[in-house]
Design a protein around this motif. Structure first.
Motif: not given
Length: 262
Positions: A106-110
């Protein structure tokens, strides 16, 4: 440093480096001038390091500042505005387009995006492999993006330090098995960075110690004494040590507030 990955080096030393890296890159969401902005790791061990780092990042709690999980407040909190989200994404997209990948889940997920598109709560992104030509290699992200750059020769690290845009601080992670190389780096970095941290994240020193930077990172030096000097204009009172001048000056000093000993 290569020697951190030697078989005879206790894993606790590498674990300490990882712990300091997490704090150094992501405390305050990476939004501090002293945050670690780019990680150089020997190529042979770089992917394993990035994976291990990603697993630790995945354990960080992401939420609002007042929210708690297992009795601890959120480690990662919202960025100050949508502009910061857009900038983080532009750096991430550029790196992915040029061959990097997001290592952590989920890296970079807002979080919460889509709800009027107002959320600024971003899950940190560990990027690997980051290389020259990517914007994140040259630009200061000032946010929760953690770039890992593999290197083949320590000369590449030295060149980046010598020719890069920034020069506030650097951290060297090493073990006692390679003091000569570490000492060489300290000597070379001393003309480039305002502070050199050994086996610790970058950060402010006690205010009695100088806090400075070079190039685009800073101008001048801060500390208690340096700050006082910035707001002071030195004035010298002099006299020739002949005749009775010494006694005359001593007498003047008794009634002068300026010449009063502090």
């Amino acid at each position: 440093m290569p020697n951190l990955f030697d078989e005879d080096v206790d894993d606790t030393e590498l674990e300490h480096a990882l712990k300091e890296t997490i704090t150094g890159t992501l405390s305050f969401n990476g939004q501090r001038c002293t945050a670690l902005k780019l990680l150089f790791v020997p190529r042979l061990h770089s992917e394993a390091f990035a994976d291990r780092l990603a697993r630790k990042v995945e354990k960080l709690s992401v939420g609002l500042p007042h929210e708690q999980a297992e009795g601890k407040f959120s480690s990662i909190t919202p960025l100050p505005g949508r502009g910061r989200i857009d900038y983080m994404r532009s750096l991430i997209d550029d790196a992915i387009e040029k061959g990097a990948r997001i290592v952590n889940k989920n890296g970079g997920m807002v979080v919460g995006e889509g709800e009027a598109n107002e959320s600024t709560l971003m899950v940190p992104a560990v990027l690997y492999p980051v290389k020259r030509g990517m914007r994140i290699y040259e630009e200061e992200q000032f946010g929760p993006v953690v770039p890992v750059t593999p290197y083949d020769s320590i000369d590449e690290v030295e060149e980046y330090a010598r020719t890069g845009r920034y020069g506030q601080q650097v951290s060297i992670f090493t073990s006692k098995s390679n003091g000569a190389l570490s000492g060489s780096l300290v000597d070379k970095f001393s003309t480039v960075f305002g502070k050199i941290n050994i086996n610790s994240q970058c950060g402010r020193s006690p205010d009695t110690a100088p806090f400075s930077g070079r190039r685009s990172s800073a101008m001048g030096t801060m500390s208690v004494s340096h700050a006082l000097m910035e707001f002071s204009i030195p004035t010298v009172v002099s006299y020739k040590d002949v005749g009775s001048n010494a006694e005359i000056v001593q007498d003047i000093a008794k009634s002068s507030r300026f010449m009063e000993t502090i």
